[in-house]
Motif scaffolding. Structure first.
Motif, PDB file in Angstrom:
ATOM      1  N   ALA A   1      55.257 -26.105  25.240  1.00  0.00           N
ATOM      2  CA  ALA A   1      55.713 -24.905  25.947  1.00  0.00           C
ATOM      3  C   ALA A   1      57.200 -24.668  25.737  1.00  0.00           C
ATOM      4  O   ALA A   1      58.003 -25.606  25.783  1.00  0.00           O
ATOM      5  N   ARG A   2      57.527 -23.419  25.475  1.00  0.00           N
ATOM      6  CA  ARG A   2      58.918 -22.982  25.340  1.00  0.00           C
ATOM      7  C   ARG A   2      59.699 -23.755  24.287  1.00  0.00           C
ATOM      8  O   ARG A   2      60.897 -23.968  24.421  1.00  0.00           O
ATOM      9  N   ARG A   3      59.028 -24.188  23.236  1.00  0.00           N
ATOM     10  CA  ARG A   3      59.671 -24.890  22.123  1.00  0.00           C
ATOM     11  C   ARG A   3      59.313 -24.188  20.823  1.00  0.00           C
ATOM     12  O   ARG A   3      58.242 -23.610  20.693  1.00  0.00           O
ATOM     13  N   PRO A   4      60.166 -24.282  19.807  1.00  0.00           N
ATOM     14  CA  PRO A   4      59.830 -23.686  18.514  1.00  0.00           C
ATOM     15  C   PRO A   4      58.630 -24.389  17.880  1.00  0.00           C
ATOM     16  O   PRO A   4      58.342 -25.554  18.195  1.00  0.00           O
ATOM     17  N   VAL A   5      57.981 -23.712  16.960  1.00  0.00           N
ATOM     18  CA  VAL A   5      56.788 -24.257  16.306  1.00  0.00           C
ATOM     19  C   VAL A   5      57.102 -25.599  15.649  1.00  0.00           C
ATOM     20  O   VAL A   5      56.295 -26.533  15.723  1.00  0.00           O
ATOM     21  N   GLY A   6      58.252 -25.723  15.051  1.00  0.00           N
ATOM     22  CA  GLY A   6      58.620 -26.968  14.374  1.00  0.00           C
ATOM     23  C   GLY A   6      58.739 -28.171  15.292  1.00  0.00           C
ATOM     24  O   GLY A   6      58.746 -29.305  14.830  1.00  0.00           O
ATOM     25  N   LEU A   7      58.793 -27.943  16.598  1.00  0.00           N
ATOM     26  CA  LEU A   7      58.858 -29.048  17.555  1.00  0.00           C
ATOM     27  C   LEU A   7      57.509 -29.318  18.226  1.00  0.00           C
ATOM     28  O   LEU A   7      57.431 -30.082  19.190  1.00  0.00           O
ATOM     29  N   ALA A   8      56.441 -28.715  17.686  1.00  0.00           N
ATOM     30  CA  ALA A   8      55.096 -29.031  18.168  1.00  0.00           C
ATOM     31  C   ALA A   8      54.789 -30.483  17.810  1.00  0.00           C
ATOM     32  O   ALA A   8      55.459 -31.087  16.965  1.00  0.00           O
ATOM     33  N   TYR A   9      53.790 -31.037  18.464  1.00  0.00           N
ATOM     34  CA  TYR A   9      53.376 -32.407  18.153  1.00  0.00           C
ATOM     35  C   TYR A   9      52.296 -32.391  17.080  1.00  0.00           C
ATOM     36  O   TYR A   9      51.337 -31.625  17.169  1.00  0.00           O
ATOM     37  N   ALA A  10      52.460 -33.245  16.071  1.00  0.00           N
ATOM     38  CA  ALA A  10      51.421 -33.484  15.065  1.00  0.00           C
ATOM     39  C   ALA A  10      50.785 -34.814  15.443  1.00  0.00           C
ATOM     40  O   ALA A  10      51.444 -35.854  15.432  1.00  0.00           O
ATOM     41  N   VAL A  11      49.507 -34.789  15.810  1.00  0.00           N
ATOM     42  CA  VAL A  11      48.842 -35.959  16.370  1.00  0.00           C
ATOM     43  C   VAL A  11      47.669 -36.367  15.483  1.00  0.00           C
ATOM     44  O   VAL A  11      46.861 -35.524  15.090  1.00  0.00           O
ATOM     45  N   THR A  12      47.607 -37.653  15.162  1.00  0.00           N
ATOM     46  CA  THR A  12      46.474 -38.194  14.413  1.00  0.00           C
ATOM     47  C   THR A  12      45.920 -39.389  15.169  1.00  0.00           C
ATOM     48  O   THR A  12      46.565 -39.915  16.076  1.00  0.00           O
ATOM     49  N   THR A  13      44.756 -39.830  14.755  1.00  0.00           N
ATOM     50  CA  THR A  13      44.231 -41.074  15.296  1.00  0.00           C
ATOM     51  C   THR A  13      44.941 -42.241  14.609  1.00  0.00           C
ATOM     52  O   THR A  13      45.527 -42.080  13.531  1.00  0.00           O
ATOM     53  N   LEU A  14      44.880 -43.398  15.211  1.00  0.00           N
ATOM     54  CA  LEU A  14      45.466 -44.585  14.603  1.00  0.00           C
ATOM     55  C   LEU A  14      44.797 -44.864  13.256  1.00  0.00           C
ATOM     56  O   LEU A  14      45.474 -45.205  12.278  1.00  0.00           O
ATOM     57  N   ALA A  15      43.484 -44.699  13.176  1.00  0.00           N
ATOM     58  CA  ALA A  15      42.770 -44.947  11.919  1.00  0.00           C
ATOM     59  C   ALA A  15      43.255 -44.005  10.823  1.00  0.00           C
ATOM     60  O   ALA A  15      43.461 -44.427   9.680  1.00  0.00           O
ATOM     61  N   THR A  16      43.459 -42.727  11.148  1.00  0.00           N
ATOM     62  CA  THR A  16      43.962 -41.768  10.154  1.00  0.00           C
ATOM     63  C   THR A  16      45.355 -42.174   9.697  1.00  0.00           C
ATOM     64  O   THR A  16      45.651 -42.193   8.501  1.00  0.00           O
ATOM     65  N   TRP A  17      46.213 -42.513  10.632  1.00  0.00           N
ATOM     66  CA  TRP A  17      47.572 -42.912  10.282  1.00  0.00           C
ATOM     67  C   TRP A  17      47.553 -44.154   9.389  1.00  0.00           C
ATOM     68  O   TRP A  17      48.266 -44.218   8.385  1.00  0.00           O
ATOM     69  N   ALA A  18      46.734 -45.141   9.728  1.00  0.00           N
ATOM     70  CA  ALA A  18      46.680 -46.388   8.962  1.00  0.00           C
ATOM     71  C   ALA A  18      46.136 -46.138   7.549  1.00  0.00           C
ATOM     72  O   ALA A  18      46.669 -46.693   6.573  1.00  0.00           O
ATOM     73  N   ARG A  19      45.089 -45.304   7.425  1.00  0.00           N
ATOM     74  CA  ARG A  19      44.556 -44.990   6.090  1.00  0.00           C
ATOM     75  C   ARG A  19      45.613 -44.303   5.232  1.00  0.00           C
ATOM     76  O   ARG A  19      45.778 -44.614   4.059  1.00  0.00           O
ATOM     77  N   ARG A  20      46.358 -43.363   5.815  1.00  0.00           N
ATOM     78  CA  ARG A  20      47.400 -42.647   5.064  1.00  0.00           C
ATOM     79  C   ARG A  20      48.543 -43.594   4.712  1.00  0.00           C
ATOM     80  O   ARG A  20      49.077 -43.556   3.602  1.00  0.00           O
ATOM     81  N   ALA A  21      48.920 -44.465   5.639  1.00  0.00           N
ATOM     82  CA  ALA A  21      49.990 -45.429   5.363  1.00  0.00           C
ATOM     83  C   ALA A  21      49.588 -46.361   4.223  1.00  0.00           C
ATOM     84  O   ALA A  21      50.401 -46.653   3.328  1.00  0.00           O
ATOM     85  N   GLU A  22      48.337 -46.810   4.214  1.00  0.00           N
ATOM     86  CA  GLU A  22      47.872 -47.659   3.121  1.00  0.00           C
ATOM     87  C   GLU A  22      47.890 -46.927   1.790  1.00  0.00           C
ATOM     88  O   GLU A  22      48.279 -47.495   0.765  1.00  0.00           O
ATOM     89  N   ALA A  23      47.469 -45.664   1.782  1.00  0.00           N
ATOM     90  CA  ALA A  23      47.476 -44.880   0.545  1.00  0.00           C
ATOM     91  C   ALA A  23      48.898 -44.718   0.010  1.00  0.00           C
ATOM     92  O   ALA A  23      49.141 -44.832  -1.200  1.00  0.00           O
ATOM     93  N   LEU A  24      49.848 -44.460   0.901  1.00  0.00           N
ATOM     94  CA  LEU A  24      51.244 -44.327   0.472  1.00  0.00           C
ATOM     95  C   LEU A  24      51.798 -45.658  -0.031  1.00  0.00           C
ATOM     96  O   LEU A  24      52.522 -45.709  -1.030  1.00  0.00           O
ATOM     97  N   LEU A  25      51.449 -46.747   0.651  1.00  0.00           N
ATOM     98  CA  LEU A  25      51.893 -48.070   0.225  1.00  0.00           C
ATOM     99  C   LEU A  25      51.340 -48.379  -1.168  1.00  0.00           C
ATOM    100  O   LEU A  25      52.065 -48.832  -2.051  1.00  0.00           O
ATOM    101  N   GLN A  26      50.069 -48.086  -1.381  1.00  0.00           N
ATOM    102  CA  GLN A  26      49.442 -48.336  -2.684  1.00  0.00           C
ATOM    103  C   GLN A  26      50.125 -47.524  -3.785  1.00  0.00           C
ATOM    104  O   GLN A  26      50.379 -48.033  -4.880  1.00  0.00           O
ATOM    105  N   ALA A  27      50.451 -46.263  -3.499  1.00  0.00           N
ATOM    106  CA  ALA A  27      51.058 -45.394  -4.502  1.00  0.00           C
ATOM    107  C   ALA A  27      52.514 -45.752  -4.794  1.00  0.00           C
ATOM    108  O   ALA A  27      52.956 -45.642  -5.939  1.00  0.00           O
ATOM    109  N   HIS A  28      53.260 -46.162  -3.781  1.00  0.00           N
ATOM    110  CA  HIS A  28      54.706 -46.320  -3.949  1.00  0.00           C
ATOM    111  C   HIS A  28      55.196 -47.760  -3.987  1.00  0.00           C
ATOM    112  O   HIS A  28      56.338 -47.998  -4.386  1.00  0.00           O
ATOM    113  N   ALA A  29      54.376 -48.693  -3.559  1.00  0.00           N
ATOM    114  CA  ALA A  29      54.773 -50.107  -3.583  1.00  0.00           C
ATOM    115  C   ALA A  29      53.531 -50.956  -3.844  1.00  0.00           C
ATOM    116  O   ALA A  29      53.038 -51.643  -2.957  1.00  0.00           O
ATOM    117  N   PRO A  30      52.997 -50.895  -5.071  1.00  0.00           N
ATOM    118  CA  PRO A  30      51.731 -51.578  -5.375  1.00  0.00           C
ATOM    119  C   PRO A  30      51.733 -53.073  -5.069  1.00  0.00           C
ATOM    120  O   PRO A  30      50.719 -53.604  -4.615  1.00  0.00           O
TER     121      PRO A  30
END
Length: 139
Positions: free
Chosen positions: A92-121
């Motif tokens: 409420a009463r905040r710009p769009v860029g300050l909205a919350y982006a919310v994921t599940t822990l499983a989604t966050w962990a899967r994405r973190a693993e994918a980034l780790l695999q791509a950038h730090a094999p």
């Protein structure tokens, strides 16, 4: 009342798309857009931000917005053929860029693993080995 609620949701979805377009431009092959609704086979409120789909929620109750948004995003990611769902929850009463982006822990962990695999094999391989070893230990 339903038409006013629908208009509020449409405004929020459009604002999220505009903000993402400003942020990404057409860099990275991303072009956020609002897809046509498909009923049971809906593919989320915002697409074009692969590997994510977005459920945009402008609800009075954050708890309900997060729960509904995440449940919808996770289901609709599969419908859209994407790996991850995210709920963008208006503040409420905040710009769009300050909205919350919310994921599940499983989604966050899967994405973190994918980034780790791509950038730090090497670190990813160590992570996989340690995770496997931890899973083999008795509780």
């Amino acid at each position: 009342m339903a038409s006013r609620t629908k208009a509020k949701g449409t405004r929020w979805e459009s604002a999220v798309v505009a903000t993402l377009k400003n942020f990404f431009g057409r860099r990275y092959g991303l072009d956020p857009y609002r897809p046509a609704q498909s009923g049971r086979f809906d593919v989320a409120d915002v697409n074009g931000v692969s590997p994510f789909v977005v459920q945009a929620k402008d609800w009075r109750s954050w708890e309900d917005a997060i729960r509904e948004g995440l449940d919808g995003a996770e289901a609709q990611a599969g419908n859209a053929g994407e790996m991850y769902g995210v709920a963008i929850v208006k503040r409420a009463r905040r710009p769009v860029g300050l909205a919350y982006a919310v994921t599940t822990l499983a989604t966050w962990a899967r994405r973190a693993e994918a980034l780790l695999q791509a950038h730090a094999p090497e670190a990813y391989e160590r992570h996989v080995t340690e995770t496997f070893e931890d899973a083999q230990r008795p509780i």
